[in-house]
Design a protein around this motif. Structure first.
Motif, PDB file in Angstrom:
ATOM      1  N   ALA A   1       1.801   1.738  -3.499  1.00 54.18           N
ATOM      2  CA  ALA A   1       0.615   2.067  -4.291  1.00 54.18           C
ATOM      3  C   ALA A   1       0.195   3.514  -4.066  1.00 54.18           C
ATOM      4  CB  ALA A   1      -0.531   1.125  -3.947  1.00 54.18           C
TER       5      ALA A   1
ATOM      6  N   ARG B   1      -3.152  -7.614  -3.133  1.00 53.91           N
ATOM      7  CA  ARG B   1      -2.898  -6.187  -3.270  1.00 53.91           C
ATOM      8  C   ARG B   1      -2.168  -5.877  -4.583  1.00 53.91           C
ATOM      9  NH1 ARG B   1      -1.754  -3.741   2.813  1.00 53.91           N
ATOM     10  NH2 ARG B   1      -3.877  -4.124   3.529  1.00 53.91           N
TER      11      ARG B   1
ATOM     12  N   TRP C   1      -4.804  -5.934  -7.100  1.00 47.52           N
ATOM     13  CA  TRP C   1      -5.640  -4.748  -6.967  1.00 47.52           C
ATOM     14  C   TRP C   1      -4.998  -3.555  -7.678  1.00 47.52           C
ATOM     15  CZ3 TRP C   1     -10.371  -3.324  -5.090  1.00 47.52           C
ATOM     16  CH2 TRP C   1     -10.572  -1.980  -4.814  1.00 47.52           C
ATOM     17  N   VAL C   2      -3.709  -3.378  -7.480  1.00 43.45           N
ATOM     18  CA  VAL C   2      -3.007  -2.276  -8.138  1.00 43.45           C
ATOM     19  C   VAL C   2      -3.002  -2.472  -9.651  1.00 43.45           C
ATOM     20  CG1 VAL C   2      -0.784  -1.110  -8.395  1.00 43.45           C
ATOM     21  CG2 VAL C   2      -1.584  -1.771  -6.119  1.00 43.45           C
TER      22      VAL C   2
ATOM     23  N   CYS D   1      -4.739   1.148  -1.525  1.00 47.63           N
ATOM     24  CA  CYS D   1      -4.561  -0.309  -1.634  1.00 47.63           C
ATOM     25  C   CYS D   1      -4.717  -1.013  -0.292  1.00 47.63           C
ATOM     26  CB  CYS D   1      -3.186  -0.599  -2.240  1.00 47.63           C
ATOM     27  SG  CYS D   1      -2.869  -2.342  -2.603  1.00 47.63           S
TER      28      CYS D   1
ATOM     29  N   PRO E   1       0.813  -1.221   0.000  1.00 50.74           N
ATOM     30  CA  PRO E   1       0.000   0.000   0.000  1.00 50.74           C
ATOM     31  C   PRO E   1       0.843   1.265   0.000  1.00 50.74           C
ATOM     32  CG  PRO E   1      -0.081  -1.017   2.152  1.00 50.74           C
ATOM     33  CD  PRO E   1       0.604  -1.993   1.239  1.00 50.74           C
TER      34      PRO E   1
END
Length: 218
Positions: free
Chosen positions: A140, A199, A202-203, A147, A137
């Motif tokens: 990100a 994650r 997700w990014v 994130c 995160p």
């Protein structure tokens, strides 16, 4: 899952509100609170090393509770700062490493059966996954992407390790010493790394096909 986490966190904050109010009234600096939580959590590593597993579990939970204090106190006293947020996050990562080092020492004991050596690899995997959950995160956010998704964020990791160690310790079950703590470590090793992968995905889904984040327009 996020809704459950938020509900539990609100409940804990309500329980500890008198402590937060006391700290706020005396204007205890939030960085001092973060440092105290760090030192308490780090001390658990020593007790894992000494095979005082229940004591170590209690200290993990106690140190983790300080995460509920520093943020609210910082906001109420007007002492919140960018450095304070950075400082708190950094100490959290360092203290978590110390906890895992304590667990490594717990299982890397010549007095234990050879089969426990396998636990060392699970602990290293759990530590690597935990650090990746924190890194993804942060990286990100540098791309302008939120994130904070997935399981096994820091509160879950603190609760699982803390309660498993505090309540069950090294109690033998089904012929295995400290079975519950072993299972928790293996679960953490698997789920932390799956969360890191989640994650990353997700990014990927929130960036353009060429791999660059969408540019902000006025």
């Amino acid at each position: 899952m996020k809704a459950v986490r938020d509900l539990v966190e609100r409940g804990l904050r309500a329980v500890f509100e008198p402590v937060v109010a006391w700290l706020t009234k005396r204007r205890v600096h939030p960085n001092v609170i973060s440092l105290l939580g760090f030192l308490i959590t780090c001390s658990s590593g020593y007790f894992f090393h000494e095979h005082h597993v229940s004591t170590a579990g209690f200290l993990v939970l106690l140190g983790g509770a300080f995460d509920l204090f520093d943020g609210p106190v910082a906001r109420r006293t007007g002492l919140a700062s960018s450095f304070g947020a950075f400082y708190d996050s950094t100490l959290d990562r360092l203290s978590e490493i110390v906890v895992y080092l304590g667990l490594l020492s717990l299982y890397n004991d010549y007095r234990l059966e050879l089969g426990d050596v396998g636990m060392i690899y699970w602990i290293v995997l759990a530590m690597a996954g935990s650090l990746m959950i924190s890194y993804t995160p942060a990286r990100a956010e540098a791309l302008g992407i939120d994130c904070h998704v997935g399981l096994m964020q820091r509160p879950e990791r603190v609760i699982l390790i803390g309660f498993a160690a505090l309540i069950f310790g090294e109690t033998p079950m089904f012929g295995h010493q400290g079975l519950v703590l072993r299972v928790v470590i293996i679960v953490l090793a698997i789920l932390t790394n799956l969360t890191a992968i989640q994650r990353i995905w997700w990014v990927y889904r929130n960036t353009r096909p060429d791999g660059e984040p969408p540019r902000k327009t006025d």
